[in-house]
Design an enzyme around this catalytic site. Structure first.
Site, PDB file in Angstrom:
ATOM      1  N   CYS A  95      37.175  31.385  37.035  1.00  0.00           N
ATOM      2  CA  CYS A  95      37.513  32.806  37.024  1.00  0.00           C
ATOM      3  C   CYS A  95      36.291  33.719  37.058  1.00  0.00           C
ATOM      4  O   CYS A  95      36.430  34.921  37.313  1.00  0.00           O
ATOM      5  CB  CYS A  95      38.357  33.123  35.797  1.00  0.00           C
ATOM      6  SG  CYS A  95      39.931  32.219  35.734  1.00  0.00           S
ATOM      7  N   HIS A 104      37.982  40.510  33.838  1.00  0.00           N
ATOM      8  CA  HIS A 104      38.827  39.482  34.437  1.00  0.00           C
ATOM      9  C   HIS A 104      40.245  39.617  33.912  1.00  0.00           C
ATOM     10  O   HIS A 104      40.478  39.690  32.697  1.00  0.00           O
ATOM     11  CB  HIS A 104      38.259  38.100  34.106  1.00  0.00           C
ATOM     12  CG  HIS A 104      39.205  36.982  34.412  1.00  0.00           C
ATOM     13  ND1 HIS A 104      39.829  36.832  35.632  1.00  0.00           N
ATOM     14  CD2 HIS A 104      39.649  35.961  33.624  1.00  0.00           C
ATOM     15  CE1 HIS A 104      40.608  35.771  35.597  1.00  0.00           C
ATOM     16  NE2 HIS A 104      40.529  35.229  34.396  1.00  0.00           N
ATOM     17  N   ASN A 146      47.152  36.292  36.364  1.00  0.00           N
ATOM     18  CA  ASN A 146      45.753  35.866  36.404  1.00  0.00           C
ATOM     19  C   ASN A 146      45.494  35.222  37.763  1.00  0.00           C
ATOM     20  O   ASN A 146      45.966  34.128  38.039  1.00  0.00           O
ATOM     21  CB  ASN A 146      45.491  34.860  35.278  1.00  0.00           C
ATOM     22  CG  ASN A 146      44.058  34.359  35.246  1.00  0.00           C
ATOM     23  OD1 ASN A 146      43.288  34.526  36.188  1.00  0.00           O
ATOM     24  ND2 ASN A 146      43.694  33.710  34.144  1.00  0.00           N
TER      25      ASN A 146
END
Length: 338
Positions: free
Chosen positions: A112, A254, A284
């Site tokens: 990520c 994020h 996500n």
């Protein structure tokens, strides 16, 4: 004056298929209220069968080029943990589909945190004179790596891609990347990982479980480390570039969990109304999450030229990173289906 990497264009996309929490409640033991209260996610987008990461990356890249008003690219960096295949890298295929010719193109795998690492890599290439214009894409299709019986991961992840075109410029102009902070801790690699598919599995002397092909996370521990690492990384960067927290106009963290984003903002003394939230509509999206959030906010007119933007990310590895810039005057197309 030294060369700097300057943001010239942004583009992003998510697949058309939207999967809301009610649909997931038909597949597993969960419900909309449970998911929203723990993650802030209302829906996510999953790719249709036959769609690969490179397909999403090519669309996002095309939109970034259109945003910049230029197709001149010297290098393409694709941040992904879900490439089209183990080998070769997906980036050269994306470059070919975009008609970029024989430019340097390569993948980086930093989970990520991949987009921030990609920005830092591109900035280094520009500063050194290796490239004048670099296309950085973050793209992942995690829906094919989710165990439908694992509520920890299946409710969180969505598919998507986001891209940024960087050009050579001056450090004091709008859009110039002001600095970076990067880090990792491999001793905690087992907090978030896909155990199967690599050389360790291929060389195993015992049969490996089928579930090793799926993403595995230890959610509570990830939450703690994400807050600590993103908070400390952001603080170091702000000190390094001499920005006060109250001078930050937008905090683009994020998009993993709304509670994580708000907690990190609290740690940094950044007001919660300055936190960009896009995960409620896309989940996500791993390496795509920051450029997706930026594209969404910019296309809606929330981010304005001159705004100071702080980006920070955390993912498997463990890996983390932060970057900052002052937003330039660019046109950003909307995010498909968001």
């Amino acid at each position: 004056m030294s060369r700097a990497a300057v943001l010239a264009g942004v583009g992003a996309m998510v697949p058309p298929r939207a999967v809301d929490n009610d649909e997931l409640s038909q597949l597993m033991d969960t419900n909309d209220q449970w998911i929203r209260s723990r993650t802030g996610i209302g829906r996510r987008h999953w790719a249709d069968p036959g769609t690969a990461t490179g397909d999403l990356a090519a669309v996002a890249g095309e939109r970034a080029l259109a945003s910049a008003g230029s197709r001149s690219v010297d290098m393409l960096i694709l941040a992904t943990s879900t490439p089209n295949q183990l080998m070769p890298a997906t980036a050269p295929e994306v470059a070919d589909r975009l008609g970029l010719g024989s430019v340097a193109a390569f993948d980086i795998s930093v989970a990520c945190a991949g987009f921030v690492y990609g920005l830092a890599t591109a900035a280094g290439a520009i500063a050194s004179g290796i490239a004048d214009r670099v296309l950085v894409i973050g793209a992942d299709i995690w829906s094919t790596r989710l165990n439908p019986q694992d509520r920890t991961t299946a409710i969180i992840f969505g598919d998507g891609a986001g891209a940024a075109l960087l050009r050579a410029g001056q450090p004091d102009e709008p859009g110039a990347l002001a600095g970076f902070d990067l880090g990792s801790d491999g001793s905690l690699k087992d907090l978030a990982m896909v155990p199967g598919g690599g050389s360790r599995e291929r060389s195993a002397t015992e049969p490996v479980p089928e579930t090793d092909q799926y993403l595995y996370m230890r959610g509570k521990e990830i939450f703690t480390h994400a807050v600590n690492r993103m908070g400390s990384s952001s603080a170091r960067l702000l000190e390094r570039i001499a920005w006060d927290a109250d001078s930050v106009d937008w905090f683009a963290g994020h998009q993993a969990n709304a509670r994580i984003l708000h907690t990190v903002a609290d740690v940094l003394d950044v007001p919660r109304d300055k936190v960009l939230i896009h995960l409620d509509r896309v989940g996500n999206t791993s390496a795509a999450s920051i450029p997706l959030a930026l594209a969404d906010a910019a296309s809606a007119g929330r981010i304005a030229p001159g705004d100071r933007v702080l980006m920070t990310a955390f993912g498997g590895g463990l890996s983390w990173g932060s970057a900052a810039l002052t937003w330039p005057r660019i046109q950003v197309p909307g995010v498909l289906s968001s």
